[in-house]
Design a protein around this motif. Structure first.
Motif, PDB file in Angstrom:
ATOM      1  N   LEU A  14       0.839  -1.206   0.000  1.00 39.65           N
ATOM      2  CA  LEU A  14       0.000   0.000   0.000  1.00 39.65           C
ATOM      3  C   LEU A  14       0.873   1.255   0.000  1.00 39.65           C
ATOM      4  CD1 LEU A  14      -2.842  -0.895   2.551  1.00 39.65           C
ATOM      5  CD2 LEU A  14      -2.937  -0.932   0.062  1.00 39.65           C
ATOM      6  N   LEU A  15       1.953   1.200   0.754  1.00 38.65           N
ATOM      7  CA  LEU A  15       2.880   2.346   0.771  1.00 38.65           C
ATOM      8  C   LEU A  15       3.486   2.548  -0.613  1.00 38.65           C
ATOM      9  CD1 LEU A  15       4.329   4.529   2.442  1.00 38.65           C
ATOM     10  CD2 LEU A  15       6.128   2.842   2.891  1.00 38.65           C
ATOM     11  N   LEU A  16       3.831   1.462  -1.294  1.00 43.70           N
ATOM     12  CA  LEU A  16       4.360   1.568  -2.651  1.00 43.70           C
ATOM     13  C   LEU A  16       3.333   2.201  -3.592  1.00 43.70           C
ATOM     14  CD1 LEU A  16       6.131  -1.898  -3.043  1.00 43.70           C
ATOM     15  CD2 LEU A  16       7.241   0.329  -2.901  1.00 43.70           C
ATOM     16  N   ALA A  17       2.070   1.820  -3.450  1.00 42.70           N
ATOM     17  CA  ALA A  17       1.016   2.377  -4.304  1.00 42.70           C
ATOM     18  C   ALA A  17       0.844   3.866  -4.044  1.00 42.70           C
ATOM     19  CB  ALA A  17      -0.302   1.639  -4.061  1.00 42.70           C
ATOM     20  N   THR A  52       7.248   8.084  11.177  1.00 44.28           N
ATOM     21  CA  THR A  52       6.319   8.697  10.229  1.00 44.28           C
ATOM     22  C   THR A  52       6.836   8.470   8.817  1.00 44.28           C
ATOM     23  OG1 THR A  52       5.686  10.408  11.808  1.00 44.28           O
ATOM     24  CG2 THR A  52       5.229  10.854   9.487  1.00 44.28           C
ATOM     25  N   LEU A  53       6.005   7.877   7.988  1.00 45.22           N
ATOM     26  CA  LEU A  53       6.415   7.536   6.624  1.00 45.22           C
ATOM     27  C   LEU A  53       5.902   8.506   5.583  1.00 45.22           C
ATOM     28  CD1 LEU A  53       5.733   3.685   6.813  1.00 45.22           C
ATOM     29  CD2 LEU A  53       7.946   4.837   7.026  1.00 45.22           C
ATOM     30  N   ILE A  54       4.728   9.091   5.809  1.00 45.38           N
ATOM     31  CA  ILE A  54       4.113   9.991   4.833  1.00 45.38           C
ATOM     32  C   ILE A  54       3.620  11.244   5.529  1.00 45.38           C
ATOM     33  CG2 ILE A  54       3.439   8.162   3.222  1.00 45.38           C
ATOM     34  CD1 ILE A  54       0.609   8.312   4.419  1.00 45.38           C
ATOM     35  N   GLU A  55       3.528  12.307   4.787  1.00 44.38           N
ATOM     36  CA  GLU A  55       2.955  13.548   5.285  1.00 44.38           C
ATOM     37  C   GLU A  55       2.255  14.258   4.144  1.00 44.38           C
ATOM     38  OE1 GLU A  55       6.390  15.393   6.926  1.00 44.38           O
ATOM     39  OE2 GLU A  55       7.142  16.110   4.998  1.00 44.38           O
ATOM     40  N   HIS A  56       1.298  15.101   4.495  1.00 41.96           N
ATOM     41  CA  HIS A  56       0.503  15.751   3.462  1.00 41.96           C
ATOM     42  C   HIS A  56       1.215  16.999   2.958  1.00 41.96           C
ATOM     43  CE1 HIS A  56      -3.137  17.166   1.372  1.00 41.96           C
ATOM     44  NE2 HIS A  56      -3.461  15.891   1.403  1.00 41.96           N
ATOM     45  N   GLY A  57       1.374  17.078   1.624  1.00 40.98           N
ATOM     46  CA  GLY A  57       1.994  18.238   0.994  1.00 40.98           C
ATOM     47  C   GLY A  57       1.009  18.982   0.121  1.00 40.98           C
ATOM     48  N   SER A  58       1.484  19.990  -0.581  1.00 40.66           N
ATOM     49  CA  SER A  58       0.605  20.821  -1.418  1.00 40.66           C
ATOM     50  C   SER A  58       0.044  20.054  -2.606  1.00 40.66           C
ATOM     51  CB  SER A  58       1.365  22.062  -1.901  1.00 40.66           C
ATOM     52  OG  SER A  58       2.512  21.672  -2.644  1.00 40.66           O
ATOM     53  N   ASP A  59       0.755  19.022  -3.076  1.00 38.60           N
ATOM     54  CA  ASP A  59       0.306  18.261  -4.242  1.00 38.60           C
ATOM     55  C   ASP A  59      -0.145  16.852  -3.899  1.00 38.60           C
ATOM     56  OD1 ASP A  59       0.878  20.350  -6.040  1.00 38.60           O
ATOM     57  OD2 ASP A  59       2.989  19.801  -6.051  1.00 38.60           O
ATOM     58  N   GLY A  60      -0.456  16.608  -2.633  1.00 36.73           N
ATOM     59  CA  GLY A  60      -0.867  15.271  -2.217  1.00 36.73           C
ATOM     60  C   GLY A  60       0.056  14.746  -1.133  1.00 36.73           C
ATOM     61  N   TRP A  61       0.055  13.449  -0.945  1.00 34.84           N
ATOM     62  CA  TRP A  61       0.891  12.823   0.083  1.00 34.84           C
ATOM     63  C   TRP A  61       2.313  12.635  -0.436  1.00 34.84           C
ATOM     64  CZ3 TRP A  61      -0.773  12.082   4.986  1.00 34.84           C
ATOM     65  CH2 TRP A  61      -2.158  12.204   5.202  1.00 34.84           C
ATOM     66  N   GLU A  65      11.737  11.380   4.716  1.00 35.39           N
ATOM     67  CA  GLU A  65      13.050  10.800   4.403  1.00 35.39           C
ATOM     68  C   GLU A  65      13.078   9.311   4.738  1.00 35.39           C
ATOM     69  OE1 GLU A  65      15.501  12.198   2.869  1.00 35.39           O
ATOM     70  OE2 GLU A  65      14.583  14.177   2.751  1.00 35.39           O
ATOM     71  N   LEU A  66      12.536   8.933   5.898  1.00 35.35           N
ATOM     72  CA  LEU A  66      12.495   7.519   6.267  1.00 35.35           C
ATOM     73  C   LEU A  66      11.521   6.754   5.377  1.00 35.35           C
ATOM     74  CD1 LEU A  66      12.658   7.659  10.172  1.00 35.35           C
ATOM     75  CD2 LEU A  66      14.352   6.681   8.629  1.00 35.35           C
ATOM     76  N   GLY A  67      10.447   7.435   4.965  1.00 38.20           N
ATOM     77  CA  GLY A  67       9.494   6.797   4.059  1.00 38.20           C
ATOM     78  C   GLY A  67      10.142   6.409   2.743  1.00 38.20           C
ATOM     79  N   ARG A  68      11.031   7.256   2.237  1.00 36.81           N
ATOM     80  CA  ARG A  68      11.729   6.946   0.985  1.00 36.81           C
ATOM     81  C   ARG A  68      12.633   5.728   1.151  1.00 36.81           C
ATOM     82  NH1 ARG A  68      13.485  13.171   0.312  1.00 36.81           N
ATOM     83  NH2 ARG A  68      11.420  14.022  -0.120  1.00 36.81           N
ATOM     84  N   VAL A  69      13.283   5.635   2.313  1.00 37.49           N
ATOM     85  CA  VAL A  69      14.143   4.482   2.576  1.00 37.49           C
ATOM     86  C   VAL A  69      13.314   3.210   2.600  1.00 37.49           C
ATOM     87  CG1 VAL A  69      15.651   3.395   4.281  1.00 37.49           C
ATOM     88  CG2 VAL A  69      15.847   5.857   3.835  1.00 37.49           C
ATOM     89  N   VAL A  70      12.166   3.252   3.275  1.00 36.91           N
ATOM     90  CA  VAL A  70      11.300   2.072   3.362  1.00 36.91           C
ATOM     91  C   VAL A  70      10.791   1.682   1.979  1.00 36.91           C
ATOM     92  CG1 VAL A  70       9.117   1.185   4.277  1.00 36.91           C
ATOM     93  CG2 VAL A  70      10.634   2.529   5.749  1.00 36.91           C
ATOM     94  N   VAL A  71      10.390   2.666   1.162  1.00 32.99           N
ATOM     95  CA  VAL A  71       9.891   2.375  -0.183  1.00 32.99           C
ATOM     96  C   VAL A  71      10.992   1.753  -1.037  1.00 32.99           C
ATOM     97  CG1 VAL A  71       9.181   3.470  -2.351  1.00 32.99           C
ATOM     98  CG2 VAL A  71       8.004   4.023  -0.227  1.00 32.99           C
TER      99      VAL A  71
END
Length: 302
Positions: A14-17, A52-61, A65-71
């Motif tokens: 799901l994180l990859l999607a 924390t893997l994701i956060e909400h930005g101006s263009d979506g989620w 930095e740790l989220g990118r490593v996990v992905v």
């Protein structure tokens, strides 16, 4: 609190999607569940990992930095799934995967489409999603494996390289010139109207070129370069257009080429943790090959 050893591979997928699309609803559509379930299960994954893997930005989620490593580590899951399917279907060794590309509308709908079509014809296991926009891509944006942007290469999470240079010039229709007379110098431009971007919606600094024609009023403005092209062809004024779009138009003529010529760059950025690196590389190679074969249209006065 869940154990950090209790990590669901389904939650990682799901994180990859979400990393691929940047939108909960779009990620939910990929995996076939509702978006509230996606968000709940991603919270469970964050709780399991304690980060924390994701956060909400101006263009979506967007990924942290740790989220990118996990992905990046989790991309192997996609490879395993593709390998299993390929083995069952007897097509091992084929390149597969979904590649999402962002590109300016002029480049995306013309040169990029031809390069992409070449790849998907030869590799039916590759699916490409092309999103056209002239807005610059955020350096932290999720959801794109490849991005073509206007401007010089910039380094960051997206590895960036020069794709090609291209020029813009002034064009108008033959009928417009018959009605308004010839243009002999830039001083004559004050009597004409410009066709270009909507100034208040122009997000790309490199395209802030209208100020070079301060004496001209704007006759037609659009966020779409294809609308600008059509309006110029239909006599709305003098368009400041990319040569690779305007030169093939038999109804258009370039005016004051020696006096007005802007050279800009298209940069190509690649997401370092793309889940489909082989497919991305095929498209990257095709884009470079395609622009190399169209230098005469991209830089006609070079």
């Amino acid at each position: 609190m869940p154990s950090r050893d209790d990590i669901s591979t389904d939650d990682l997928r799901l994180l990859l999607a979400l990393a691929r699309t940047g939108k909960l609803v779009a990620a939910a559509a990929i995996v076939g569940i509702d978006h509230t379930t996606v968000r709940r299960r991603l919270r469970r994954l964050e709780s399991s990992l304690g980060v924390t893997l994701i956060e909400h930005g101006s263009d979506g989620w967007v990924l942290t930095e740790l989220g990118r490593v996990v992905v990046e580590r989790s991309n192997r899951l996609e490879d395993v799934v593709h390998d299993v399917r390929a083995a069952v279907q007897g097509v091992e060794g084929t390149v597969r995967g979904t590649v999402r590309i962002a590109a300016p509308d002029g480049f995306g709908a013309s040169l990029a489409c031809s390069a992409i079509a070449e790849v998907v014809r030869e590799h039916p296991g590759i699916t490409v999603e092309l999103v056209t926009s002239t807005r610059p891509l955020s350096p932290r944006a999720a959801g794109y494996d490849l991005s073509v942007s206007i401007g010089e290469p910039r380094q960051g999470w997206l590895a960036s390289e020069l794709l090609t240079r291209y020029e813009l010039g002034l064009y108008t229709s033959h009928d417009y010139l018959r009605r308004h007379g010839p243009l002999r110098s830039t001083a004559d431009l004050a009597n004409h109207r410009l066709v270009f971007y909507v100034d208040s919606h122009l997000a790309v600094a490199e395209l802030d070129l209208a100020r070079s024609f301060a004496g001209m009023g704007v006759g037609f403005a659009s966020t779409s370069v294809h609308a600008q092209l059509a309006a110029t062809r239909d006599g709305a004024g003098i368009g400041l257009l990319p040569s690779f779009l305007a030169e093939p138009e038999p109804e258009l003529r370039r005016v004051l080429p020696a006096e007005v010529r802007f050279v800009l760059a298209y940069s190509l950025s690649l997401r370092r943790d793309s889940p489909a690196p082989d497919a991305v590389e095929l498209i990257r190679t095709a884009l470079h090959r395609h622009v190399a074969g169209h230098q005469r249209e991209l830089l006609p006065l070079a």
